[in-house]
Design an enzyme around this catalytic site. Structure first.
Site: not given
Length: 425
Positions: A207, A345, A376
Site C-alpha cells: 500500500s 480494491d 485491499h
C-alpha cells in the site's frame, strides 16, 4: 361467504410477500457478496522478453486461478474489512531484534530484523527490506504472517516501523512518517548493506509502503545497487489523481477515507507534545498549524493539508502530492519490478490502474498483476467460509522473489561459462 373467501386468500398473499422478501434478500446477498463473479487467473500486463517468459514458467500463481473463500471472498469490501480488523488468522509471532537509527534531524527511526529460518533455494544471502502500509509496523498481523513465511523460505527480513506508528516509541523530533518520505527506509537499507556486505536485496512495499519503495528506488541509481527486484502491492501510484476519487461515495471510498483519517488523527494527537508542544523547536511551517482543524478533519486530504505537508515544508497540497508520489520515479527503476493490485480494491480507483498498465507496456522489467478479487491487502484463500492463515499475496511475493533469484543465478552461471569458453579459445 365473501368474508370466508377473503380470509382464505390472505395466507396466499402473505406467502407471496414472504417469497418476494426472500428473493429480494437473496438478490442483495448475491450482489453484495459478488457471488456471480467468476474465478480466474490474474490479468497480466508485460513485455514479451526472456525475463517474462522465465517468470511465467517459474511462478505458477501467475497463471493459476486465484480462488478466494466461496461465500465472502469475492467481495472486495469484506476482504478489505477482514484485513483491516483481523489482519490475518492464526498469525505467527516471528522473533526479531529491534534496531534504532538516529536521523540527521534528531528523529529516531526503528526497524525490526528477522533472521532466516532455512537456507534459501539458491543458497545465497538475501534480505527482504519491507515497507508496510499507512501507519503500520512490524507488529501488524499481515506483516508477521508474511515475515514468517519469508523466513521459512530462507530470507532475512528487515521491516520498517513508520515514524510515529509504534505506540510505545516516542517521537524525538517534530516529524512523523508521510506519504512519500524515503529517509527512514533509506536508512534501514543502508544499515543492511553495511552490516551484511554480501547480501542482496529484495524490496517489498505494501500500500503506502509500495509508493515509498518505488520512489526510493527511482530517486537515484545508487539506490538500486544490490537490489535484485522490487514488489509493490496495492498502492495507488498518484496521490494527486487519487484525492478526487477518495472524496467519492462510489465503492464507499468516502467512508474508508473517513476511517483512515480518524486513525491518522489518533496517531498524530498521541504525539501532540513532540510535534506541537511549546518547548519543541519545530520548523516554521509547523508554527501556524491549527489543531482545531485537525480535530474536525474528516478526510486524509484535510489532514495532509493541515499537518502532513508541513513536515517537509511543502507550500500546497498539490505540491506535496506531486513530489511525494512515486509516479514520477517509476520509469527510472531498472531492476525487475512487479506491481500487484486487485480489480475489486475499494480504495484504489480503476482509473489509477492505467499507470501500471502503461508502464508495463513500455518497460521490459515491469510486470503488472491484476487479479479479479482480493480487496485491499486481503487476498485471502480458503474453501468456503474460513480463510487460510497464508494468503495468495504472501505466496506470490515469495514465489516471484525466488524466481528472480534463480534468474540472476542462471545469468551469473551463463556469464561464468562464457568466460571459461573465452579463456579456452
Amino acid at each position: 361467504m365473501n368474508a370466508m373467501m377473503e380470509t382464505s386468500e390472505l395466507p396466499a398473499v402473505f406467502d407471496g410477500v414472504k417469497l418476494a422478501a426472500v428473493a429480494a434478500v437473496l438478490y442483495v446477498i448475491v450482489r453484495c457478496l459478488n457471488l456471480k463473479s467468476p474465478t480466474a487467473p490474474p490479468d497480466l500486463y508485460f513485455q514479451d522478453s526472456g525475463l517474462s517468459r522465465f517468470l511465467l514458467k517459474s511462478c505458477p500463481l501467475l497463471t493459476k486461478e486465484y480462488i478466494p473463500p466461496l461465500i465472502w471472498g469475492k467481495s472486495g469490501h469484506i476482504q478489505t474489512a477482514l484485513y483491516g480488523k483481523m489482519g490475518r488468522v492464526r498469525s505467527p509471532h516471528p522473533y526479531g531484534h529491534r534496531k534504532f537509527i538516529t536521523m540527521s534531524d534528531g528523529a529516531t527511526s526503528t526497524f525490526d530484523l528477522f533472521e532466516p529460518l532455512a537456507e534459501h533455494c539458491v543458497g545465497d544471502d538475501i534480505t527482504m527490506v519491507i515497507c508496510p502500509g499507512i501507519a503500520n509496523h512490524s507488529e501488524k498481523q499481515y506483516i508477521r504472517t508474511f515475515v514468517d513465511y519469508a523466513q521459512k523460505n530462507g530470507y532475512r527480513c528487515a521491516v520498517l516501523n513508520h515514524l510515529g506508528a509504534l505506540p510505545n516509541i516516542e517521537l524525538t523530533s517534530p516529524r512523523m512518517f508521510t506519504y512519500g518520505c524515503t529517509w527512514e527506509f533509506g536508512a534501514m537499507v543502508n544499515y543492511i548493506k553495511k552490516t551484511y556486505p554480501l547480501t542482496q536485496l529484495v524490496v517489498v512495499g505494501f500500500s503506502l509502503g509500495g509508493n515509498i519503495v518505488c520512489k526510493y528506488l527511482g530517486e537515484t541509481q545508487a539506490n538500486q545497487e544490490k537490489v535484485l527486484c522490487c514488489v509493490s502491492v496495492c498502492q495507488g501510484y498518484s496521490a494527486l489523481r487519487a484525492q478526487e476519487t477518495f472524496m467519492q461515495w462510489d465503492q464507499c471510498r468516502r467512508f474508508y477515507n473517513f476511517l483512515m483519517a480518524d486513525n491518522m488523527k489518533k496517531i498524530i494527537l498521541s504525539h501532540r507534545q513532540a510535534l506541537f508542544g511549546d518547548h519543541v523547536k519545530k520548523p516554521q511551517s509547523l508554527e501556524d498549524t491549527d489543531l482545531s482543524r485537525l480535530y474536525t478533519a474528516t478526510s486524509l486530504m484535510q489532514i495532509d493539508d493541515n499537518v502532513m505537508r508541513k513536515f517537509h515544508g511543502y507550500n500546497s497540497l498539490k505540491e506535496y502530492y506531486e513530489e511525494e508520489s512515486c509516479m514520477r520515479y517509476l520509469h527510472r527503476i531498472y531492476v525487475p519490478l512487479m506491481l500487484v493490485n486487485a480489480a475489486d480494491d475499494p480504495l484504489v480507483h480503476e482509473s489509477l490502474l492505467a499507470i501500471p498498465k502503461s508502464l508495463s507496456e513500455k518497460r521490459e522489467n515491469v510486470m503488472f498483476v491484476l487479479p479479479l478479487h482480493g480487496g485491499h491487502l486481503g487476498f485471502f484463500e480458503g474453501s468456503v467460509l474460513f480463510p487460510e492463515p497464508l494468503t495468495w499475496m504472501d505466496k506470490l511475493v515469495v514465489e516471484y522473489a525466488n524466481a528472480i533469484c534463480q534468474w540472476e543465478r542462471n545469468k551469473s552461471q551463463c556469464s561464468d561459462t562464457e568466460l571459461v569458453e573465452a579463456d579456452l579459445e
